[in-house]
Enzyme design. Structure first.
Site, mmCIF file in Angstrom:
data_model
loop_
_atom_site.group_PDB
_atom_site.id
_atom_site.type_symbol
_atom_site.label_atom_id
_atom_site.label_comp_id
_atom_site.label_asym_id
_atom_site.label_seq_id
_atom_site.Cartn_x
_atom_site.Cartn_y
_atom_site.Cartn_z
ATOM 1 N N LYS A 38 39.874 -22.179 -32.653
ATOM 2 C CA LYS A 38 39.592 -22.667 -31.296
ATOM 3 C C LYS A 38 38.461 -21.835 -30.673
ATOM 4 O O LYS A 38 38.140 -20.744 -31.165
ATOM 5 C CB LYS A 38 40.859 -22.588 -30.442
ATOM 6 C CG LYS A 38 41.467 -21.191 -30.329
ATOM 7 C CD LYS A 38 42.902 -21.230 -29.815
ATOM 8 C CE LYS A 38 43.455 -19.824 -29.623
ATOM 9 N NZ LYS A 38 44.887 -19.844 -29.295
ATOM 10 N N ARG A 52 54.559 -21.586 -21.611
ATOM 11 C CA ARG A 52 53.184 -22.035 -21.442
ATOM 12 C C ARG A 52 53.108 -23.512 -21.810
ATOM 13 O O ARG A 52 52.891 -24.360 -20.963
ATOM 14 C CB ARG A 52 52.249 -21.188 -22.309
ATOM 15 C CG ARG A 52 50.778 -21.480 -22.092
ATOM 16 C CD ARG A 52 49.863 -20.542 -22.861
ATOM 17 N NE ARG A 52 49.909 -20.738 -24.305
ATOM 18 C CZ ARG A 52 49.073 -20.151 -25.168
ATOM 19 N NH1 ARG A 52 48.144 -19.317 -24.712
ATOM 20 N NH2 ARG A 52 49.161 -20.376 -26.463
ATOM 21 N N TYR A 61 21.620 -3.463 -8.735
ATOM 22 C CA TYR A 61 22.122 -4.062 -7.489
ATOM 23 C C TYR A 61 23.041 -3.084 -6.743
ATOM 24 O O TYR A 61 23.863 -2.406 -7.344
ATOM 25 C CB TYR A 61 22.905 -5.336 -7.795
ATOM 26 C CG TYR A 61 22.019 -6.521 -8.083
ATOM 27 C CD1 TYR A 61 21.104 -6.976 -7.123
ATOM 28 C CD2 TYR A 61 22.090 -7.178 -9.295
ATOM 29 C CE1 TYR A 61 20.286 -8.067 -7.389
ATOM 30 C CE2 TYR A 61 21.278 -8.272 -9.572
ATOM 31 C CZ TYR A 61 20.371 -8.707 -8.601
ATOM 32 O OH TYR A 61 19.570 -9.773 -8.865
ATOM 33 N N MET A 69 23.118 -10.351 -14.216
ATOM 34 C CA MET A 69 23.331 -11.568 -14.999
ATOM 35 C C MET A 69 22.641 -11.507 -16.363
ATOM 36 O O MET A 69 23.216 -11.865 -17.383
ATOM 37 C CB MET A 69 22.797 -12.777 -14.222
ATOM 38 C CG MET A 69 23.041 -14.093 -14.945
ATOM 39 S SD MET A 69 22.208 -15.470 -14.130
ATOM 40 C CE MET A 69 23.164 -15.605 -12.618
HETATM 41 C C1 LIG Z 1 45.522 -18.932 -30.118
HETATM 42 C C2 LIG Z 1 46.778 -19.323 -30.803
HETATM 43 C C3 LIG Z 1 47.123 -18.777 -32.041
HETATM 44 C C4 LIG Z 1 46.355 -17.631 -32.667
HETATM 45 O O1 LIG Z 1 46.649 -16.444 -31.965
HETATM 46 P P1 LIG Z 1 46.008 -15.037 -32.382
HETATM 47 O O2 LIG Z 1 46.667 -14.069 -31.484
HETATM 48 O O3 LIG Z 1 44.552 -15.158 -32.137
HETATM 49 O O4 LIG Z 1 46.316 -14.840 -33.809
HETATM 50 C C5 LIG Z 1 48.229 -19.297 -32.698
HETATM 51 N N1 LIG Z 1 48.978 -20.277 -32.124
HETATM 52 C C6 LIG Z 1 48.691 -20.787 -30.912
HETATM 53 C C7 LIG Z 1 49.575 -21.837 -30.336
HETATM 54 C C8 LIG Z 1 47.593 -20.326 -30.205
HETATM 55 O O5 LIG Z 1 47.324 -20.816 -28.984
#
Ligand SMILES: *Cc1c(COP(=O)(O)O)cnc(C)c1O
Length: 379
Positions: A42, A140, A262, A320
């Site tokens: 992801k 979640r 800044y 930035m």
């Molecule tokens: C992101 C995620 C993972 C991987 O988690 P890591 O801590 O990066 O190994 C696995 N399962 C779900 C549902 C996730 O959202």
């Protein structure tokens, strides 16, 4: 996908060792020898580049990929047509046809998701596989335990979909001493018993490394593949994958008492030499890595970066597009030759860079900006 920015006209660059990602994936097998090991790719493979990562891992035999959104799913699917691509969230009635046509496997997180996918399968007479996500304590995403029980006990609903995976997600596995993990494991065992014969997956990177997924069919590591810490305080034998650098734009003399950046948040305590580098918060140097002048800096000093063998601090506020380094201790001859500084990579761990900004390796990796030139090694 955005086109790569040529190095010649970039002021930051990210070098990704694709071979190291593959070796980390292979290393993870040793922790769960009887399980298949998927790859979580992801967020553009945690900022490393989804396409390069998926091609390399699929080539090494990885057959399961997890992404966060249907859009990422389409990219992964195109890149590895033979692999199973699980999409963690984002299914709607309107986009279900896209999943079905592309052969994406939706992770169903609620009873509504189940009904949505079941209807889609019924209407088209095409019973595409799915995964079922049950929440075991993270709150979640996922069905509640009660919803999972009701679903499993309702013959009609149960057979309206074809789950090929039952999964849950660990909330605290990065801390080996946390008591929630044990509870999640035992609740997940109850869930597995509701779906006998269906493959199961619980472990993220930290879970995999801790052996939590040992008895299950599939492990789902992400961060460990990319060489950042999964279990607090250790790399667990994984090797670093990414090097992030910025170009030195200018070196200037600053007199004692003058301000830098800044808010003039840094005031030189002595006559100083300041180098300005071409990366700022838009490129992934979080503003909380500033040397001073931002709220988080009351907690710790700012980040240090590596300049040809010297560790030099970021001073003042990160802008930035740039930030300032105090390079007073670097010999003139070294400064004259130096072109790039390392923010993390071979000399500074990504987790150390992240910690200096009050965050974690995950955010540092995924936060690298689109302006960086990307270079791939061993792809
Ligand atoms: C992101 C995620 C993972 C991987 O988690 P890591 O801590 O990066 O190994 C696995 N399962 C779900 C549902 C996730 O959202």
């Amino acid at each position: 996908m955005t086109a790569n920015v040529p190095e010649l006209i970039a002021t930051s660059r990210l070098t990704v060792d694709v071979g190291a990602i593959v070796r980390n994936w292979q290393r993870l097998h040793a922790f769960v020898p009887r399980s298949a090991v998927a790859a979580v790719v992801k967020a553009d493979a945690y900022g490393m580049g989804l396409e390069k990562t998926v091609v390399a891992l699929a080539g090494a035999g990885c057959a399961h990929f997890f992404v966060a959104t249907p859009d990422e799913g389409l990219q992964a699917r195109k890149t590895a047509p033979g692999a199973e691509v699980f999409v963690l969230a984002g299914l709607t009635r309107a986009n279900a046809p896209i999943y079905q046509e592309a052969g994406l496997i939706p992770v169903l997180n609620s009873l509504e998701d189940i009904v949505c996918w079941a209807e889609r399968c019924r209407e088209t007479g095409n019973r595409r596989p799915c995964a079922l996500h049950v929440d075991t304590g993270m709150n979640r995403l996922g069905l509640t335990l009660d919803e999972a029980k009701t679903h499993a006990g309702d013959e009609k609903q149960r057979h309206s979909i074809t789950p090929i995976l039952i999964m849950s997600h660990l909330a605290c596995a990065d801390d080996p001493g946390d008591a929630l993990t044990g509870g999640q494991v035992s609740r997940f065992e109850m869930v597995r018993a509701l779906f006998p014969g269906t493959p199961a997956s619980l472990a993220n990177s930290a879970g995999t490394i801790s052996g939590i997924g040992k008895g299950m069919e599939l492990a789902r590591p992400g961060i460990a593949l990319y060489g950042a810490q999964a279990v607090n305080g250790t790399l667990s034998g994984m090797e670093p994958v990414a090097q992030f650098e910025a170009r030195i734009l200018q070196v200037r003399q600053v007199e004692k008492g003058e301000g830098v950046g800044y808010g003039a948040a840094f005031a030189a305590q002595r006559d100083s030499v300041i180098a300005t580098i071409g990366a700022g918060y838009a490129d992934g140097i979080l503003r909380s890595a500033s040397g001073s002048g931002v709220p988080l800096r009351q907690l710790s000093g700012g980040a240090e970066v590596w300049l040809a063998g010297y560790m030099v601090p970021i001073v003042g506020r990160v802008s930035m597009d740039s930030c300032a380094l105090d390079v007073s201790n670097v010999p003139q001859a070294v400064l004259e030759k130096a072109e790039w500084v390392e923010l993390f990579g071979h000399h500074i761990a990504v987790d150390a860079f992240a910690a200096a900004a009050g965050t974690i390796g995950y955010e540092a990796l995924t936060g690298i900006g689109r302006r960086a030139n990307r270079k791939y090694l061993n792809d």
